[in-house]
Design a protein around this motif. Structure first.
Motif, mmCIF file in Angstrom:
data_model
loop_
_atom_site.group_PDB
_atom_site.id
_atom_site.type_symbol
_atom_site.label_atom_id
_atom_site.label_comp_id
_atom_site.label_asym_id
_atom_site.label_seq_id
_atom_site.Cartn_x
_atom_site.Cartn_y
_atom_site.Cartn_z
ATOM 1 N N GLY A 115 2.893 63.348 -22.312
ATOM 2 C CA GLY A 115 2.918 62.278 -23.301
ATOM 3 C C GLY A 115 1.541 61.947 -23.862
ATOM 4 N N PRO A 116 0.568 61.585 -23.008
ATOM 5 C CA PRO A 116 -0.768 61.272 -23.531
ATOM 6 C C PRO A 116 -1.430 62.443 -24.240
ATOM 7 C CG PRO A 116 -0.510 60.423 -21.302
ATOM 8 C CD PRO A 116 0.693 61.286 -21.571
ATOM 9 N N PHE A 117 -1.269 63.649 -23.697
ATOM 10 C CA PHE A 117 -1.930 64.825 -24.280
ATOM 11 C C PHE A 117 -1.489 65.033 -25.730
ATOM 12 C CE2 PHE A 117 -2.287 69.296 -25.306
ATOM 13 C CZ PHE A 117 -3.533 69.652 -24.799
ATOM 14 N N PHE A 118 -0.185 65.090 -25.940
ATOM 15 C CA PHE A 118 0.304 65.396 -27.278
ATOM 16 C C PHE A 118 0.284 64.187 -28.206
ATOM 17 C CE2 PHE A 118 2.017 69.114 -25.044
ATOM 18 C CZ PHE A 118 1.606 70.107 -25.922
ATOM 19 N N PHE A 119 0.305 62.992 -27.652
ATOM 20 C CA PHE A 119 0.157 61.796 -28.494
ATOM 21 C C PHE A 119 -1.180 61.830 -29.220
ATOM 22 C CE2 PHE A 119 -0.978 57.389 -29.355
ATOM 23 C CZ PHE A 119 0.207 56.892 -29.892
ATOM 24 N N VAL A 120 -2.227 62.201 -28.490
ATOM 25 C CA VAL A 120 -3.559 62.308 -29.093
ATOM 26 C C VAL A 120 -3.684 63.597 -29.900
ATOM 27 C CG1 VAL A 120 -6.023 62.494 -28.589
ATOM 28 C CG2 VAL A 120 -4.601 60.912 -27.271
ATOM 29 N N ALA A 121 -3.151 64.689 -29.364
ATOM 30 C CA ALA A 121 -3.350 65.997 -29.992
ATOM 31 C C ALA A 121 -2.696 66.088 -31.365
ATOM 32 C CB ALA A 121 -2.796 67.091 -29.082
ATOM 33 N N PHE A 122 -1.497 65.545 -31.513
ATOM 34 C CA PHE A 122 -0.828 65.612 -32.809
ATOM 35 C C PHE A 122 -1.570 64.792 -33.863
ATOM 36 C CE2 PHE A 122 3.410 66.728 -30.667
ATOM 37 C CZ PHE A 122 3.234 68.069 -30.940
ATOM 38 N N ARG A 123 -2.157 63.694 -33.447
ATOM 39 C CA ARG A 123 -2.947 62.906 -34.392
ATOM 40 C C ARG A 123 -4.220 63.655 -34.796
ATOM 41 N NH1 ARG A 123 0.512 59.856 -32.323
ATOM 42 N NH2 ARG A 123 1.093 57.823 -33.206
ATOM 43 N N TRP A 124 -4.758 64.428 -33.879
ATOM 44 C CA TRP A 124 -5.919 65.249 -34.206
ATOM 45 C C TRP A 124 -5.547 66.316 -35.235
ATOM 46 C CZ3 TRP A 124 -6.632 70.527 -32.454
ATOM 47 C CH2 TRP A 124 -7.873 71.069 -32.826
ATOM 48 N N ILE A 125 -4.388 66.951 -35.025
ATOM 49 C CA ILE A 125 -3.925 67.957 -35.984
ATOM 50 C C ILE A 125 -3.686 67.314 -37.351
ATOM 51 C CG2 ILE A 125 -2.011 69.487 -36.574
ATOM 52 C CD1 ILE A 125 -3.767 70.724 -34.515
ATOM 53 N N ASP A 126 -3.036 66.161 -37.362
ATOM 54 C CA ASP A 126 -2.776 65.484 -38.637
ATOM 55 C C ASP A 126 -4.073 65.107 -39.337
ATOM 56 O OD1 ASP A 126 -0.026 65.650 -38.466
ATOM 57 O OD2 ASP A 126 0.173 63.738 -37.420
ATOM 58 N N ALA A 127 -5.085 64.689 -38.557
ATOM 59 C CA ALA A 127 -6.360 64.291 -39.153
ATOM 60 C C ALA A 127 -7.063 65.474 -39.808
ATOM 61 C CB ALA A 127 -7.259 63.667 -38.085
ATOM 62 N N LEU A 128 -6.880 66.665 -39.258
ATOM 63 C CA LEU A 128 -7.506 67.846 -39.832
ATOM 64 C C LEU A 128 -6.930 68.191 -41.203
ATOM 65 C CD1 LEU A 128 -7.724 70.247 -36.733
ATOM 66 C CD2 LEU A 128 -9.568 68.908 -37.762
ATOM 67 N N PHE A 129 -5.682 67.790 -41.428
ATOM 68 C CA PHE A 129 -5.006 68.140 -42.676
ATOM 69 C C PHE A 129 -4.636 66.896 -43.482
ATOM 70 C CE2 PHE A 129 -4.339 71.667 -39.791
ATOM 71 C CZ PHE A 129 -4.531 72.778 -40.594
ATOM 72 N N THR A 130 -5.435 65.838 -43.348
ATOM 73 C CA THR A 130 -5.122 64.586 -44.048
ATOM 74 C C THR A 130 -5.081 64.777 -45.550
ATOM 75 O OG1 THR A 130 -6.138 63.291 -42.273
ATOM 76 C CG2 THR A 130 -5.848 62.200 -44.403
ATOM 77 N N ALA A 131 -6.061 65.509 -46.088
ATOM 78 C CA ALA A 131 -6.150 65.688 -47.545
ATOM 79 C C ALA A 131 -5.268 66.809 -48.069
ATOM 80 C CB ALA A 131 -7.604 65.962 -47.937
ATOM 81 N N ALA A 132 -4.654 67.558 -47.179
ATOM 82 C CA ALA A 132 -3.838 68.697 -47.617
ATOM 83 C C ALA A 132 -2.491 68.215 -48.130
ATOM 84 C CB ALA A 132 -3.631 69.671 -46.470
ATOM 85 N N PRO A 133 -1.917 68.883 -49.122
ATOM 86 C CA PRO A 133 -0.593 68.495 -49.627
ATOM 87 C C PRO A 133 0.480 68.754 -48.570
ATOM 88 C CG PRO A 133 -1.284 70.582 -50.584
ATOM 89 C CD PRO A 133 -2.474 70.038 -49.836
ATOM 90 N N LYS A 134 1.523 67.934 -48.593
ATOM 91 C CA LYS A 134 2.602 68.071 -47.618
ATOM 92 C C LYS A 134 3.571 69.149 -48.078
ATOM 93 C CE LYS A 134 2.259 63.321 -45.973
ATOM 94 N NZ LYS A 134 2.969 62.036 -45.755
ATOM 95 N N THR A 135 3.146 70.383 -47.902
ATOM 96 C CA THR A 135 3.948 71.530 -48.309
ATOM 97 C C THR A 135 4.300 72.370 -47.096
ATOM 98 O OG1 THR A 135 1.972 72.878 -48.694
ATOM 99 C CG2 THR A 135 2.796 71.563 -50.549
#
Length: 249
Positions: A115-135
């Motif tokens: 739970g803690p690992f992926f809770f943080v990890a998925f937000r890290w992945i999302d932050a890397l692609f914040t400016a990318a279009p949702k395609t």
């Protein structure tokens, strides 16, 4: 006449002063309209007060804490249910014969590691692609990034943590990793990319880990059985080593 002129000038000066104050407010807060500056200036400005900002931040932290706790509980349940299904369906154990300590260990791993690992990890992945279009292309990139970095890292963490909870030493941990890590990694590569593609493309950020934990019920059936087989092999090797040592003596 002079006093009459002054009386006429005073309202003009007051109006000019009022207009100047409104203009100043408009420059300070360009997002506020002229209507807001006249009839609802006070309520609009409250949005910019430190107290309101603090309250908003506090509410945000509370929502984040609730999402974190929900994620950990969901992961714990998914791991425990997966292990019960593994023992019941794969290993053909009756309910009374279930290894409850093993179920508790899997639930603990889900709550304190997955739970803690992926809770943080998925937000890290999302932050890397914040400016990318949702395609679909962005979703594929997220899946590749996550599977290349997060999955093997957590898989190694799982086997090490499970071994620690089982009371095993470093030799057993190394033996289990060498026996179970790569087969599990190959199987996971066949299963998780499709799951994560749906997760990254369609699931909101706050529900990503919960979605993964639900899909992990099926994965945990496999990984629990793989961990059991690795334990049996480690124990068998240890018994063989002891037997060899006794025969040598």
């Amino acid at each position: 006449p002079e006093s009459a002129t002054n009386k006429q000038t005073l309202p003009s000066m007051a109006a000019s002063s009022h207009s100047s104050r409104l203009a100043l407010l408009a420059r300070m807060f360009p997002e506020l309209s002229w209507t807001a500056c006249t009839s609802t200036t006070v309520s609009a400005l409250k949005k910019h007060t430190p107290l309101s900002s603090t309250t908003h931040n506090t509410q945000g932290r509370r929502r984040l804490a609730r999402a974190f706790l929900t994620t950990c509980l969901t992961s714990s349940c998914a791991h425990a249910v997966g292990d019960v299904a593994c023992q019941s369906l794969v290993e053909k154990k009756k309910f009374d014969d279930l290894d409850r300590s093993r179920v508790a260990r899997m639930g603990t791993i889900g709550f304190t590691a997955h739970g803690p690992f992926f809770f943080v990890a998925f937000r890290w992945i999302d932050a890397l692609f914040t400016a990318a279009p949702k395609t679909l292309g962005t979703a594929v990139k997220k899946v590749v990034m996550g599977h290349a970095t997060l999955f093997p890292s957590y898989l190694a963490l799982f086997f090490v943590y499970a071994s620690v909870l089982e009371g095993r030493g470093m030799d057993d941990i190394q033996a289990k990793l060498s026996d179970a890590f790569w087969p599990a990694c190959v199987t996971g590569t066949q299963y998780w990319p499709a799951v994560q593609l749906v997760n990254q493309r369609y699931v909101p950020p706050r529900h990503k880990t919960s979605f993964t934990a639900t899909a992990a019920i099926f994965w945990n059936v496999y990984i629990s059985h793989r961990n059991k087989l690795a334990n049996e092999k480690v124990d068998e090797n240890e018994r063989g080593g002891v037997t060899t040592a006794v025969l040598t003596k």
